[in-house]
Design a protein around this motif. Sequence first.
Motif, short mmCIF file in Angstrom:
data_model
loop_
_atom_site.label_atom_id
_atom_site.label_comp_id
_atom_site.label_asym_id
_atom_site.label_seq_id
_atom_site.Cartn_x
_atom_site.Cartn_y
_atom_site.Cartn_z
N PRO A 110 -4.06 8.08 2.10
CA PRO A 110 -3.61 7.10 1.10
C PRO A 110 -2.23 6.51 1.39
O PRO A 110 -1.89 5.46 0.83
CB PRO A 110 -3.62 7.91 -0.21
CG PRO A 110 -3.65 9.34 0.21
CD PRO A 110 -4.38 9.39 1.49
N LEU A 111 -1.42 7.16 2.25
CA LEU A 111 -0.10 6.62 2.55
C LEU A 111 -0.12 5.59 3.67
O LEU A 111 0.90 4.99 3.99
CB LEU A 111 0.86 7.76 2.93
CG LEU A 111 1.23 8.71 1.78
CD1 LEU A 111 2.24 9.73 2.26
CD2 LEU A 111 1.77 7.95 0.59
N VAL A 112 -1.28 5.37 4.29
CA VAL A 112 -1.40 4.32 5.31
C VAL A 112 -1.40 2.97 4.61
O VAL A 112 -2.20 2.73 3.69
CB VAL A 112 -2.68 4.51 6.14
CG1 VAL A 112 -2.83 3.36 7.14
CG2 VAL A 112 -2.65 5.83 6.88
N ASP A 113 -0.50 2.10 5.01
CA ASP A 113 -0.31 0.81 4.33
C ASP A 113 -1.55 -0.06 4.48
O ASP A 113 -1.90 -0.49 5.58
CB ASP A 113 0.90 0.11 4.96
CG ASP A 113 1.35 -1.09 4.12
OD1 ASP A 113 0.53 -1.60 3.34
OD2 ASP A 113 2.52 -1.49 4.25
N PRO A 114 -2.26 -0.36 3.38
CA PRO A 114 -3.47 -1.18 3.47
C PRO A 114 -3.19 -2.62 3.88
O PRO A 114 -4.05 -3.28 4.46
CB PRO A 114 -4.07 -1.11 2.06
CG PRO A 114 -2.92 -0.78 1.17
CD PRO A 114 -1.99 0.07 1.99
N ASP A 115 -1.96 -3.11 3.59
CA ASP A 115 -1.63 -4.48 3.99
C ASP A 115 -1.56 -4.59 5.51
O ASP A 115 -2.01 -5.59 6.09
CB ASP A 115 -0.29 -4.90 3.37
CG ASP A 115 -0.37 -5.02 1.85
OD1 ASP A 115 -1.50 -5.25 1.35
OD2 ASP A 115 0.66 -4.88 1.18
N VAL A 116 -1.03 -3.57 6.15
CA VAL A 116 -0.97 -3.58 7.61
C VAL A 116 -2.37 -3.47 8.20
O VAL A 116 -2.71 -4.17 9.17
CB VAL A 116 -0.08 -2.42 8.13
CG1 VAL A 116 -0.08 -2.39 9.66
CG2 VAL A 116 1.34 -2.56 7.61
N VAL A 117 -3.20 -2.63 7.62
CA VAL A 117 -4.58 -2.49 8.09
C VAL A 117 -5.32 -3.82 7.95
O VAL A 117 -6.05 -4.24 8.85
CB VAL A 117 -5.31 -1.38 7.31
CG1 VAL A 117 -6.78 -1.33 7.71
CG2 VAL A 117 -4.65 -0.03 7.55
#
Length: 631
Positions: A110-117
């Motif tokens: 959950p801490l992986v930035d979804p905007d970057v993905v």
Amino acid sequence: MAMPKKHEGEEEEEEVQNFGKRLKCSKHEEVQYQQDDDEEEEEEMKAEMVSMFPMTPTSFVVSDALEPDCPIIYVNKVFENFTGYGAHEVLGRNCRFLQYRDPHAQRRHPLVDPDVVSEIRRCLEEGVEFLGELLNFSKDGTPLVNRLRLKPIVDDSGTVTHIIGIQVFAETKIDLNSVSYPVYKETCSEQDTQSSKYFLTSGQTPFTQHQEICGILQLSDEVLAHNILSRLTPRDVASIGSVCRRIRQLTKNEHVRKMVCQNAWGREVTGTLELMTDKLGWGRLARELTTLEAVCWRKFTVGGLVEPSRCNFSACAVGNRLVLFGGEGVDMQPMDDTFVLNLDASNPEWTRVSVKSSPPGRWGHTLSCLNGSLLVVFGGCGRQGLLNDVFVLDLDAKQSTWKEVHGGSPPLPRSWHSSCTIEGSKLVVSGGCTDGGILLSDTYILDLTRGNPTWREIPTSWSPPCRLGHSLSVYGRSKILMFGGLANSGHLRLRSGETYTIDLEDEEPQWRQLECNAFTSIDSQSAVLPPPRLDHVAVSMPCGRIIIFGGSIAGLHSPSQLFLLDPSEEKPSWRILNVPGQPPKFAWGHSTCVVGGTRVLVLGGHTGEEWILNDLHELCLASRQDSESDL
């Protein structure tokens, strides 16, 4: 005086250097005039990489953009060291698994930035470059900051063929239970500051330090060729040549191209293809076998006679010779004679082989080639019923003699079974029909390299339904693909269009059904799976793909349509090959031989009245050596 023992690293370095000597010698003249341009381009790319990344070891990843989900096809040692994943664990997967803290997790942390993905996904879809930072995890769950650059590689037509990922990893100390994204800005800034301090105190410039520890273009030609390019597939090597002029020159080198083909297809296959490369070269041959751009039908007539007339014979190729044995003559008479057609002759014609002794006459048997010159016959229907004997003939011996091989407990007597050979010396037999009309589903192997060959049944927990008239094809050295046949289906026997595969190198080989789809493309109006059939033929191509041709098909007049399947794909799909030229009009009851890895010879076939053996049809998989086309 005893010589000091070399360390493993020194031996590898010496091997790479020796390879480099051959490589440099072969390409010296063609590279000389471009040396200045190459150095200038490399300097620009080095400077660009230095400006984008801190001076730390760099991970290098290559993904195949032409395959679904962009699977990884290469990672370097830096990737393995930082992430803890071995190359064998990641090849064929999408790189997104680094966003999962646990190797068995089903979704990103959950801490992986979804905007970057989302931005990465957009760049990949639009075929543009991405530069940014992302939270990743090593195999043991350690959080990593990934400063990532994704660069699409396009071919001459503008299609993105590969994605090159350059990654700079650094461990980050964060509280995964409380911190929200983005978590890596401060860490990366601190790392840059520390790197700058190191350069000032060490007296080294950033560019000097970068040359010592980072950048794929800082590798020598021999390391690039031997440790990276040689591990890719021929198609990948052809595409990655567009990265820069230096790599393009490496991929055009014949030694490198042969090594790539040999690693991808095996020594036995490349040895067979050697003669075809005298004019075409390994690069063009690999391209034509991959794209099938040169495939075509042609018809030609040969001399000589195969008398008496027969059907249900078996044939195979021995080098550039076609060999035919046995068959069903008039009034179901089993035949026991051997004929050879030498395609190297100026006027090829069928000739009867004078042998000292012959196996009992038979039809419905199989004939296979072993170790380049040995022929092996198994099973079939003879005068006294079904057979399960094995006979071997050395076609190059001064006095040709069929010799019986006794191999312990053989399979049950049978006919209309299928067979193939693996590793050049092992005969594999599957299925068929017994005297009582019972269909079989067993699989046996006979290793003829041993002093006392012994039949061995392959025990499996599950087998495909019993069948006859199916085909076995070898791909990937030890993998076997089964297709079609007349199979048991409940209380009925129906033509089959199913595909099964087994890997005989597994500790416990198991049959499994291959779920194959129909390939659809933008310009395709419909997708077609091969209709169920029996008595067809399957051709194994050097690159591991399988061609299905002809056979007895319910309600149809045995069309000579070609279907192509790559069983090594993650989701195999059938493709229809539209081949120019003159195909066989009738495609049932024929026999097919592959000559030189690129020529598929179709002989026989029922015309409604007789079996024709003097009119041959050839499916050319690559340009012929006598072609007048330019290289």
